[in-house]
Scaffold this active site. Structure first.
Site, PDB file in Angstrom:
ATOM      1  N   LYS A 149       0.881  -1.224  -0.054  1.00 53.67           N
ATOM      2  CA  LYS A 149      -0.008   0.273   0.089  1.00 53.67           C
ATOM      3  C   LYS A 149       0.815   1.414   0.132  1.00 53.67           C
ATOM      4  O   LYS A 149       1.309   1.920   1.003  1.00 53.67           O
ATOM      5  CB  LYS A 149      -0.675  -0.039   1.224  1.00 53.67           C
ATOM      6  N   GLU A 208      -0.155   7.620  -1.340  1.00 50.47           N
ATOM      7  CA  GLU A 208      -0.866   8.092  -2.535  1.00 50.47           C
ATOM      8  C   GLU A 208       0.185   9.580  -2.986  1.00 50.47           C
ATOM      9  O   GLU A 208      -0.963   9.531  -4.638  1.00 50.47           O
ATOM     10  CB  GLU A 208      -2.264   8.462  -1.552  1.00 50.47           C
ATOM     11  N   ARG A 209       0.872   9.885  -2.949  1.00 51.42           N
ATOM     12  CA  ARG A 209       1.605  11.500  -3.250  1.00 51.42           C
ATOM     13  C   ARG A 209       2.387  11.304  -4.736  1.00 51.42           C
ATOM     14  O   ARG A 209       2.416  11.406  -5.368  1.00 51.42           O
ATOM     15  CB  ARG A 209       2.646  11.846  -2.417  1.00 51.42           C
ATOM     16  N   CYS A 263      14.236  10.496   5.825  1.00 53.13           N
ATOM     17  CA  CYS A 263      14.147  10.643   8.026  1.00 53.13           C
ATOM     18  C   CYS A 263      15.655  10.177   8.506  1.00 53.13           C
ATOM     19  O   CYS A 263      15.493   9.579   9.627  1.00 53.13           O
ATOM     20  CB  CYS A 263      13.777   8.737   8.132  1.00 53.13           C
ATOM     21  N   GLU A 287       9.216  17.675  13.478  1.00 58.82           N
ATOM     22  CA  GLU A 287      10.229  17.305  12.663  1.00 58.82           C
ATOM     23  C   GLU A 287       9.637  18.031  11.697  1.00 58.82           C
ATOM     24  O   GLU A 287       8.686  18.123  11.351  1.00 58.82           O
ATOM     25  CB  GLU A 287       9.588  15.510  12.212  1.00 58.82           C
TER      26      GLU A 287
HETATM   27  P1  NAD Z   1       2.473   9.582   6.590  1.00 57.45           P
HETATM   28  O1  NAD Z   1       2.695   8.846   7.712  1.00 57.45           O
HETATM   29  O2  NAD Z   1       2.022  10.469   6.889  1.00 57.45           O
HETATM   30  O3  NAD Z   1       1.902   8.148   5.657  1.00 57.45           O
HETATM   31  C1  NAD Z   1       2.559   6.781   5.568  1.00 57.45           C
HETATM   32  C2  NAD Z   1       1.650   6.081   4.962  1.00 57.45           C
HETATM   33  O4  NAD Z   1       1.009   6.092   5.720  1.00 57.45           O
HETATM   34  C3  NAD Z   1       0.814   6.046   3.744  1.00 57.45           C
HETATM   35  O5  NAD Z   1       0.924   4.980   2.547  1.00 57.45           O
HETATM   36  C4  NAD Z   1       0.056   6.661   3.864  1.00 57.45           C
HETATM   37  O6  NAD Z   1      -1.559   6.466   3.233  1.00 57.45           O
HETATM   38  C5  NAD Z   1      -0.365   6.370   5.208  1.00 57.45           C
HETATM   39  N1  NAD Z   1      -1.121   7.067   6.265  1.00 57.45           N
HETATM   40  C6  NAD Z   1      -1.349   8.180   6.656  1.00 57.45           C
HETATM   41  N2  NAD Z   1      -1.926   8.733   7.241  1.00 57.45           N
HETATM   42  C7  NAD Z   1      -2.989   7.410   7.827  1.00 57.45           C
HETATM   43  C8  NAD Z   1      -3.504   7.224   8.936  1.00 57.45           C
HETATM   44  N3  NAD Z   1      -4.070   8.520   9.377  1.00 57.45           N
HETATM   45  N4  NAD Z   1      -3.911   6.251   9.077  1.00 57.45           N
HETATM   46  C9  NAD Z   1      -3.956   4.976   8.434  1.00 57.45           C
HETATM   47  N5  NAD Z   1      -2.531   5.291   7.481  1.00 57.45           N
HETATM   48  C10 NAD Z   1      -1.998   6.307   6.998  1.00 57.45           C
HETATM   49  O7  NAD Z   1       4.547   9.847   6.328  1.00 57.45           O
HETATM   50  P2  NAD Z   1       4.118  10.314   5.350  1.00 57.45           P
HETATM   51  O8  NAD Z   1       4.834  11.262   4.977  1.00 57.45           O
HETATM   52  O9  NAD Z   1       4.277   9.080   3.394  1.00 57.45           O
HETATM   53  O10 NAD Z   1       6.330  10.054   5.246  1.00 57.45           O
HETATM   54  C11 NAD Z   1       7.377  10.838   5.899  1.00 57.45           C
HETATM   55  C12 NAD Z   1       6.889  10.160   7.195  1.00 57.45           C
HETATM   56  O11 NAD Z   1       7.832   8.927   6.977  1.00 57.45           O
HETATM   57  C13 NAD Z   1       8.136  11.553   7.895  1.00 57.45           C
HETATM   58  O12 NAD Z   1       7.882  11.167   9.320  1.00 57.45           O
HETATM   59  C14 NAD Z   1       9.478  10.190   8.121  1.00 57.45           C
HETATM   60  O13 NAD Z   1      10.806  10.433   8.478  1.00 57.45           O
HETATM   61  C15 NAD Z   1       9.195   9.271   8.592  1.00 57.45           C
HETATM   62  N6  NAD Z   1       9.702   8.348   7.986  1.00 57.45           N
HETATM   63  C16 NAD Z   1      10.280   7.167   8.541  1.00 57.45           C
HETATM   64  C17 NAD Z   1      11.559   6.206   7.866  1.00 57.45           C
HETATM   65  C18 NAD Z   1      12.103   5.052   8.659  1.00 57.45           C
HETATM   66  O14 NAD Z   1      12.858   4.424   8.521  1.00 57.45           O
HETATM   67  N7  NAD Z   1      11.971   5.712  10.295  1.00 57.45           N
HETATM   68  C19 NAD Z   1      11.350   6.031   6.481  1.00 57.45           C
HETATM   69  C20 NAD Z   1      11.370   6.959   5.664  1.00 57.45           C
HETATM   70  C21 NAD Z   1      10.638   7.749   6.177  1.00 57.45           C
END
Ligand code: NAD
Length: 501
Positions: free
Chosen positions: A175, A178-179, A283, A384
């Protein structure tokens, strides 16, 4: 400009599914809509899980030789399509093409690691553990795995998960964010071209509803999540309450300590690259520079010079070093955080708030930004930012710097710049952080180690990829066997089985 439809990939085919909702996808460099993403409804989710469950019955039983043949072929196909994948990443994420290729290269490392799965699944055998009794153990797949991934690494993060899950005999439903969902569609086609049976790797698009459906579905056995901390925490709580094993990697606030004995030009080069590369949307980006003692003024000057020199342009420009950020909303949020820091008394040394690229004014631009004397109560420190903003915090000693890192709720990555082995040792032993760089600013571990933070950067016990990944996607079995010779039965014993006779 034509707007393409981005379908799901279920059971070996592209399909719009039955869900009627869609969501626009944009090119962040121009602000133009480029795609219309199909969003799954409950029926699409049922179809994907049913396909995955059925495919798991055969894929989980297929020989290691056949599995690895697919993985080797997939490795070759990803390598051959690196330019095409990078184009897709740049067009929806915005990062520069060379950086997009870099993330694909790091994803390929995990595929290569997974090609060695026969070695990793060898198990263990104890001959004659007790008289006439041997004990052996091996691991079997968990079944159906769902991977939920963030926007910032649309190829690498899915490849942190799927190759290991598939190599260990599971089926995998991705999954994606979406972006920037298009790269995952090409990955699906490459898996199929590599000979992976239908239903073993599927792509299902959606938002919260789809994620919730996967977290609660009785036929999904494990969840790998990477994203922001609030969602990671929610995913872990919901999926574990529904009986699944979960690894949920969250957000970060990565500090780099710079000691007065560091090579300052080297440290400034690396800091700028780690703060502004990929527009700070990693991240493992460094977002806080902790300047120790006398180093601060000179360091800030050198980093500011580099920040001003970063070539910001559309990611397809061969000279670009940094592209746009992901959305107009994140640009507004960053502006607010930087303005609040300046209003609160921090020094705005390089201000990227008004930056734009001529001719592309509708793109989501934010120039490299350096803020000095940031207070630890300011949002620029506590949040962050996930953008090209480097906050400088000044402290007097290395102990104070370590204490600062340890009092931060996140623990993903950190780095130190120094020429002192004893300070480096004190640092790596003392910080409560999962991934540590010594004169290395972005210490993303190679695939045969594993990736994971501490504290609010990881919910669950297992890191992603490496041997921890193999362990996460498999369940252990231990077999104790006796093959008595005919007529040499030992008779019934009513004591607890003992090994000493
Ligand atoms: P996000 O949490 O908004 O989204 C991640 C995923 O979760 C997406 O597939 C999205 O569709 C889903 N999602 C979003 N809101 C949701 C909700 N309310 N309920 C269920 N699912 C939901 O993250 P993002 O903006 O796409 O990515 C950036 C974030 O990811 C930053 O915080 C970054 O630090 C983190 N990140 C962490 C790592 C790591 O290895 N620790 C690696 C890459 C990115």
């Amino acid at each position: 400009m034509t707007i393409k439809t981005i379908p799901h990939f279920l059971n070996g085919e592209e399909t719009n599914g039955v869900g009627e909702r869609t969501q626009p996808v944009f090119n962040p460099a121009t602000g133009e809509q480029t795609g219309e993403l199909r969003l799954a409804d409950a029926a699409d989710l049922e179809t994907a899980v049913a396909n995955a469950k059925k495919a798991a019955e055969t894929w989980g039983d297929i020989s290691l030789a056949k599995r690895t043949a697919v993985l080797f072929k997939f490795r070759e196909l990803v390598a051959a399509h690196i330019d095409e994948l990078a184009q897709l990443v740049t067009s929806e994420h915005g990062k520069v093409l060379s950086d997009a290729k870099g993330e694909i290269g790091r994803g390929l490392e995990v595929v290569e690691f997974a090609c060695g799965i026969p070695q990793l699944l060898k198990g263990a055998y104890s001959d004659q553990a007790s008289t006439g009794i041997d004990v052996f153990s091996y691991r079997q797949p968990v079944g159906v795995v769902a991977g939920i991934t963030p926007f910032n690494f649309p190829v690498m993060v899915p490849l942190w998960m799927a190759p290991v899950a598939i190599a260990t005999g599971n089926t995998f439903i991705l999954k994606p964010s979406e972006r920037d969902p298009s790269a995952s569609m090409l990955l699906a086609k490459l898996w199929k071209a590599a000979g992976l049976p239908d239903g073993v790797f599927q792509v299902l698009h959606g938002g919260k509803e789809t994620v919730d459906g996967l977290l609660t579905h009785p036929d999904v056995d494990a969840i790998s999540f990477v994203g922001s901390t609030p969602i990671a925490k929610y995913v872990q709580a919901t999926a574990t309450a529904n009986g699944k094993r979960v690894q949920a990697l969250g957000g970060a606030k990565n500090h780099a300590i710079i000691l007065p004995d560091a090579d300052l030009d080297n440290a400034a080069d690396h800091l700028a690259a780690a703060a502004f590369g990929s527009a700070g949307e990693r991240c493992m980006a460094i977002s806080v520079a902790v300047a120790v003692g006398s180093v601060a003024d000179a360091l800030v000057g050198k980093v500011a010079e580099r920040a001003e020199a970063v070539k910001v342009a559309e990611g397809t420009d061969p000279d670009a070093e940094m592209g746009p950020i992901i959305t107009a909303a994140s640009k507004e949020r960053m502006k607010g955080i930087v303005t609040a820091a300046a209003d609160g008394g921090a020094d705005l040394v390089v201000d990227g708030r008004g930056f734009t690229v001529p001719g592309k004014e509708n793109g989501y631009w934010f120039g490299p930004t350096v803020i000095d004397n940031v207070g630890t109560d300011m949002a620029a420190y506590t949040e962050e930012i996930f953008g090209p903003v480097l906050s400088v915090v000044r402290v007097e000693t290395v102990e104070e710097a370590i204490e600062l890192i340890n009092s931060n709720p996140y623990g993903n990555g950190t780095a130190i710049f120094t020429s002192s082995g004893s300070n480096a040792r004190k640092f790596h032993r003392g910080v409560h952080v999962g991934m540590i760089g010594i004169n290395v600013p972005i210490p993303v571990p190679v695939a045969y180690h594993s990736f994971g933070g501490w504290k609010s950067s990881l919910f669950g016990d297992k890191h992603i990829y490496g041997e921890e990944g193999v362990s996460f996607y498999t369940r252990g079995k231990v077999i104790t066997q006796r093959w008595p010779e005919p007529k040499q039965h030992s008779g019934a014993s009513y004591n607890f089985p003992s090994t000493t006779h």
